[in-house]
Scaffold this active site. Structure first.
Site, PDB file in Angstrom:
ATOM      1  CG  HIS A  44      -2.127  -0.883   1.026  1.00 44.70           C
ATOM      2  ND1 HIS A  44      -2.807  -1.467   2.062  1.00 44.70           N
ATOM      3  CD2 HIS A  44      -2.776  -1.268  -0.106  1.00 44.70           C
ATOM      4  CE1 HIS A  44      -3.816  -2.181   1.587  1.00 44.70           C
ATOM      5  NE2 HIS A  44      -3.803  -2.092   0.278  1.00 44.70           N
ATOM      6  CD  GLU A 129      -2.341  -8.970   7.575  1.00 42.03           C
ATOM      7  OE1 GLU A 129      -1.650  -7.965   7.313  1.00 42.03           O
ATOM      8  OE2 GLU A 129      -2.282  -9.568   8.663  1.00 42.03           O
ATOM      9  CB  THR A 170       0.847  -8.725  10.363  1.00 40.52           C
ATOM     10  OG1 THR A 170       0.466  -8.079   9.143  1.00 40.52           O
ATOM     11  CG2 THR A 170       0.755 -10.232  10.211  1.00 40.52           C
ATOM     12  CB  SER A 229      -3.032  -1.276   8.086  1.00 40.47           C
ATOM     13  OG  SER A 229      -3.247  -1.569   9.428  1.00 40.47           O
ATOM     14  CG  ASN A 230       2.927  -0.253   8.238  1.00 41.79           C
ATOM     15  OD1 ASN A 230       3.813   0.562   8.462  1.00 41.79           O
ATOM     16  ND2 ASN A 230       2.687  -0.713   7.011  1.00 41.79           N
TER      17      ASN A 230
HETATM   18 FE1  SF4 Z   1       5.287  -8.574   6.566  1.00 41.22          FE
HETATM   19 FE2  SF4 Z   1       5.018  -6.980   8.676  1.00 41.22          FE
HETATM   20 FE3  SF4 Z   1       6.043  -6.048   6.454  1.00 41.22          FE
HETATM   21 FE4  SF4 Z   1       3.447  -6.643   6.556  1.00 41.22          FE
HETATM   22  S1  SF4 Z   1       4.491  -5.018   7.697  1.00 41.22           S
HETATM   23  S2  SF4 Z   1       4.861  -7.144   4.886  1.00 41.22           S
HETATM   24  S3  SF4 Z   1       3.516  -8.449   7.901  1.00 41.22           S
HETATM   25  S4  SF4 Z   1       6.968  -7.671   7.747  1.00 41.22           S
END
Ligand code: SF4
Length: 325
Positions: A44, A129, A170, A229-230
């Site tokens: 993303h 995901e 995750t 998301s992260n």
């Molecule tokens: Fe993998 Fe974490 Fe990277 Fe997502 S954020 S691709 S789960 S290492």
């Protein structure tokens, strides 16, 4: 108050799963030529996607849009078993760029499904995901449920609370997820789950780094895309720590009011955001302010996910070509 210091989070930016997925598209383009079809955005980030599109990748959520026999790559977010089956039926040449840490969650879900355990996924609805993970549960005697909030857990009614399990997306907020897992354990004392929650090392490390930044900064800029998301969790975390925070794709989205009342600016980047975007932002800030740039201490990330066999040999060839040049 004028900007005097910029502090860079450490670690920030690309994780091992993103790096591997991007490499797979690049190597597929090199070996098979354009077009290469990618189911959903490979990661993303608008810059990553645009660059790969320029190289000949076509991103689509619809397998029906892809001509039979094409080379198709599944994105780092993973796909459901139904999508895999559909892709095989269409006779695509399939390469799976699902992050191994997402695949690990898929395997847990398959195990719970075979055991007939109901399974609760903590995650965000409509995220690819989550769709992929939910799509690995197939036991009709059991059940798979998505919970996004503590209220969802309150409202959850299971068929058999003595035979239940949980997994997580995750890339969630570490703090929120821990609270929700505690809530699940209180409500369903027999619940089975991973030894450690499924939040990945990259998400954890980037959130820890923002916690550190929050003790020394007034404002935090997160380089990343809205869909990531992260990256969103990093901006949320800085805000929860009492700072102003903004999630921007790149320096072009930086506005003067974002830096109002900011003497010390923290900068980080989500796991799918390339480092050159951080460096361009820094150059922009240096050209306008007398700023001192520092980098926080942080853990060294040496995680590496091997490429699938066919790409491993291609990668070696690429490296040789570079040496010869
Ligand atoms: Fe993998 Fe974490 Fe990277 Fe997502 S954020 S691709 S789960 S290492």
């Amino acid at each position: 108050m004028s900007l005097t210091r910029v502090i860079l989070a450490n670690p920030r930016g690309f994780c091992a799963g993103v790096d591997r997925a991007i490499q797979m598209v690049e190597l597929a383009l090199q070996e098979f030529g354009a077009p290469i079809y990618v189911r959903h955005e490979i990661v993303h980030n608008v810059h990553v996607v645009r660059r790969l599109e320029e190289m000949g990748a076509i991103f689509t959520d619809e397998l029906n849009d892809i001509p039979e026999g094409s080379v198709v790559i599944f994105s780092a977010h993973g796909v459901s078993e139904a999508i895999v089956a559909q892709a095989k039926q269409r006779q695509f040449q399939i390469f799976d760029a699902t992050c191994p840490l997402v695949s690990k969650v898929h395997m847990q879900v398959v195990r719970y499904s075979r055991q007939g355990r109901e399974c609760i996924l903590i995650g965000h609805a409509k995220h690819p995901e989550v769709e992929g993970t939910m799509g690995h549960y197939s036991n009709e005697q059991g059940g798979m449920y998505l919970v996004e909030t503590p209220e969802d857990i309150d409202a959850l009614v299971l068929k058999n609370p003595a035979h239940v399990s949980y997994v997580t997306q995750t890339t969630l907020s570490v703090a929120d997820t821990q609270q929700m897992i505690e809530q699940l354990k209180r409500k369903f004392p027999a619940i089975a789950g991973p030894a450690k929650e499924d939040i990945c090392y990259a998400t954890q490390n980037r959130q820890d780094a923002v916690d550190k930044l929050s003790t020394v900064c007034d404002t935090v800029l997160v380089i990343g895309s809205q869909k990531s998301s992260n990256s969103q969790r990093l901006a949320d975390l800085a805000q929860r720590n009492g700072l102003k925070s903004y999630l921007i794709d790149d320096v072009s989205q930086l506005t003067a009011d974002m830096l109002t009342d900011t003497k010390v600016l923290g900068v980080t980047a989500g796991a799918s955001a390339p480092e050159h975007l951080v460096q361009t932002l820094l150059n922009h800030l240096k050209s306008r302010y007398q700023v001192q740039v520092e980098t926080l201490d942080g853990p060294v990330e040496d995680m590496y996910f091997a490429l699938p066999g066919v790409f491993r040999s291609l990668d070696v060839r690429k490296q040789r070509a570079e040496v010869v040049e």
